[in-house]
Scaffold this motif. Structure first.
Motif, PDB file in Angstrom:
ATOM      1  N   GLU A  63      15.485 -20.441  23.340  1.00 26.42           N
ATOM      2  CA  GLU A  63      14.306 -20.540  22.484  1.00 26.42           C
ATOM      3  C   GLU A  63      13.147 -20.038  23.323  1.00 26.42           C
ATOM      4  O   GLU A  63      12.964 -20.478  24.462  1.00 26.42           O
ATOM      5  N   TYR A  64      12.357 -19.152  22.740  1.00 31.69           N
ATOM      6  CA  TYR A  64      11.367 -18.447  23.548  1.00 31.69           C
ATOM      7  C   TYR A  64       9.971 -18.642  22.981  1.00 31.69           C
ATOM      8  O   TYR A  64       9.748 -18.685  21.781  1.00 31.69           O
ATOM      9  N   LEU A  65       9.023 -18.737  23.914  1.00 26.37           N
ATOM     10  CA  LEU A  65       7.631 -18.931  23.520  1.00 26.37           C
ATOM     11  C   LEU A  65       6.771 -18.242  24.566  1.00 26.37           C
ATOM     12  O   LEU A  65       7.053 -18.335  25.761  1.00 26.37           O
ATOM     13  N   TYR A  66       5.736 -17.549  24.108  1.00 26.02           N
ATOM     14  CA  TYR A  66       4.813 -16.938  25.053  1.00 26.02           C
ATOM     15  C   TYR A  66       3.465 -17.608  24.890  1.00 26.02           C
ATOM     16  O   TYR A  66       2.879 -17.601  23.815  1.00 26.02           O
ATOM     17  N   ALA A  67       2.955 -18.180  25.959  1.00 22.63           N
ATOM     18  CA  ALA A  67       1.653 -18.855  25.871  1.00 22.63           C
ATOM     19  C   ALA A  67       1.035 -18.887  27.256  1.00 22.63           C
ATOM     20  O   ALA A  67       1.744 -18.938  28.258  1.00 22.63           O
ATOM     21  N   ALA A  68      -0.302 -18.836  27.316  1.00 20.81           N
ATOM     22  CA  ALA A  68      -1.037 -18.900  28.587  1.00 20.81           C
ATOM     23  C   ALA A  68      -0.466 -17.905  29.584  1.00 20.81           C
ATOM     24  O   ALA A  68      -0.280 -18.196  30.768  1.00 20.81           O
ATOM     25  N   ARG A  69      -0.155 -16.689  29.071  1.00 15.89           N
ATOM     26  CA  ARG A  69       0.369 -15.594  29.907  1.00 15.89           C
ATOM     27  C   ARG A  69       1.637 -15.980  30.665  1.00 15.89           C
ATOM     28  O   ARG A  69       1.846 -15.545  31.790  1.00 15.89           O
ATOM     29  N   THR A  70       2.444 -16.847  30.029  1.00 16.33           N
ATOM     30  CA  THR A  70       3.705 -17.242  30.665  1.00 16.33           C
ATOM     31  C   THR A  70       4.815 -17.185  29.628  1.00 16.33           C
ATOM     32  O   THR A  70       4.611 -17.502  28.467  1.00 16.33           O
ATOM     33  N   HIS A  71       5.984 -16.741  30.089  1.00 15.79           N
ATOM     34  CA  HIS A  71       7.145 -16.730  29.215  1.00 15.79           C
ATOM     35  C   HIS A  71       7.875 -18.053  29.371  1.00 15.79           C
ATOM     36  O   HIS A  71       8.360 -18.362  30.464  1.00 15.79           O
TER      37      HIS A  71
END
Lengths: 198, 212
Positions: free
Chosen positions: A78-86
């Motif tokens: 499960e993938y999420l991109y937030a605060a310039r982090t993968h």
């Protein structure tokens, strides 16, 4: 044989059954009453793990709901991109007592680990549970590592990570999964293969 | 009033579940590594013991002798599940800290011992008091052990208070001794047994002195 179904036994069996029904009903009622609260608490605890890895992450209860399924190498994550982090949530079945689910945070450069946290596991209390951040600082050792400077195996397998005395399978599962995810991620993002492993 | 005083003296001292009946050692020794965890398990155990004694006493007219053990187990397991749900919903960090030992309260022999030897033969009010006081007696030993072991192993007291009392409790953490290396043995099961033995010896010494 005639004591099995005589009146007294039937009464006893009926009473036991009624007790069981009453207990199940009471527990179910309470469960239904607190179910939503528990879900909120679990989500908040998971979010706290994300913010533990990346403190600048904004406080956003909806954040976790935005994760999407993504294939990373051989792993369904499960993938999420937030605060310039993968942020990658991946599971390995190779824990000592079953599945271990990790939260792996990879920086924007697609090669540096911001860190790893264990989200769920069933490992032995006192032995394998040292992979948890609140029990031992071991898991903090992943922060800042890359494939170029670290061999993602436990020392017993020729790598750079300590295992725990009395528990090798658990840390091995965590280290190997992290290494596999990082490797697959780096390859998928087109970076030259800079793994130090022969 | 007399009955309550008797229950108090027994539950807290003369028939203390941990020091005299020597029951419930698994949770006692496993969760007493620090004061706050011991406090968390104490509160859960007192809750479960009082609730289960109350339930057993309230339904005792229907508990036929031949099915009493399964019924006790049903009622105790329900009480523990209720405690688990409540703690999970309202004190999640404590739920994580107690881990598997919350569910293991079910195996604490004190609970089924009190159901069998007191609650099933007495009025609800007395049974509830017995449950509460026995739980309190168990809790006092749990807290003494927790405090002792935390002090010896890390030199602190109340570390981790925010798990029970919220973020503002983080400052309750007292550093009593400045320890380079604590006595690690105190944090391990063997040390728990040793501290526990010392507590039993201490109680026996006090009893001995009071007799003479």
């Amino acid at each position: 044989m005639n004591t099995l179904f005589n009146l007294q036994s039937r009464h006893a069996a009926r009473t036991l059954a009624l007790f069981a029904l009453a207990c199940i009903a009471a527990v179910s009622l309470v469960y239904l009453g607190v179910k939503n609260r528990i879900q909120a608490q679990t989500t908040a605890a998971q979010l706290a793990q994300y913010r533990d890895l990346v403190p600048e992450l904004p406080l956003d209860a909806e954040l976790l709901a935005r994760a999407v399924p993504r294939q990373v190498g051989e792993h369904a994550t499960e993938y999420l991109y937030a605060a310039r982090t993968h942020f990658i949530r991946a599971t390995t079945p190779r824990g000592y007592s079953g599945d271990i689910t990790l939260l792996i945070a990879i920086a924007d450069d697609n090669r540096t680990l911001r860190g790893v946290r264990v989200l769920t596991h069933k490992e032995t209390p006192g032995l394998g549970d040292k992979i948890e951040a609140r029990i031992s600082p071991w898991i903090h050792g992943f922060a800042g590592k890359t494939l170029a400077d670290t061999r993602f195996k436990v020392k017993k397998d020729g790598g750079d990570f300590d295992a725990f005395s009395g528990a090798t399978i658990t840390p091995r599962a965590v280290v190997n999964l992290t290494g596999e995810i990082l490797d697959a991620w780096q390859k998928a993002s087109g970076l030259p293969d800079s793994s130090s492993a022969p | 009033m007399n009955e309550y005083r008797k229950l108090a003296k027994n539950g807290l001292w003369h028939n203390n579940p941990a020091l005299v009946q020597v029951l419930g050692l698994c949770p006692l020794l496993a969760v007493s590594a620090n004061f706050i965890n011991a406090l968390g398990l104490s509160l859960a155990t007192i809750f479960v013991l009082t609730l289960s004694n109350t339930l057993v006493a309230a339904t005792r007219q229907w508990i036929r002798a031949e099915i009493r053990i399964p019924v006790f187990v049903l009622l105790i397991a329900s009480a523990v599940t209720l405690a688990e749900l409540v703690i999970q919903a309202f004190a999640y960090p404590l739920y994580q800290a107690l881990g598997i030992y919350l569910a293991l309260i079910v195996t604490n022999c004190v609970i089924i011992a009190r159901a069998e030897s007191y609650a099933v033969k007495n009025r609800v009010a007395h049974a509830a008091a017995d449950g509460f006081l026995m739980g309190l007696g168990f809790a006092l030993v749990l807290l003494a052990l927790g405090g002792m072991r935390e002090l010896l192993a890390t030199g602190t007291l109340f570390a981790g208070a925010e798990r029970l009392f919220g973020e503002s409790a983080r400052d309750w953490h007292i550093r009593v001794l400045e320890l380079e290396h604590g006595m690690i043995l105190a944090a391990l099961p063997a040390g728990a047994f040793i501290c526990y033995g010392l507590l039993i010896a201490g109680k026996n010494a006090i009893d001995q002195r009071n007799k003479t």
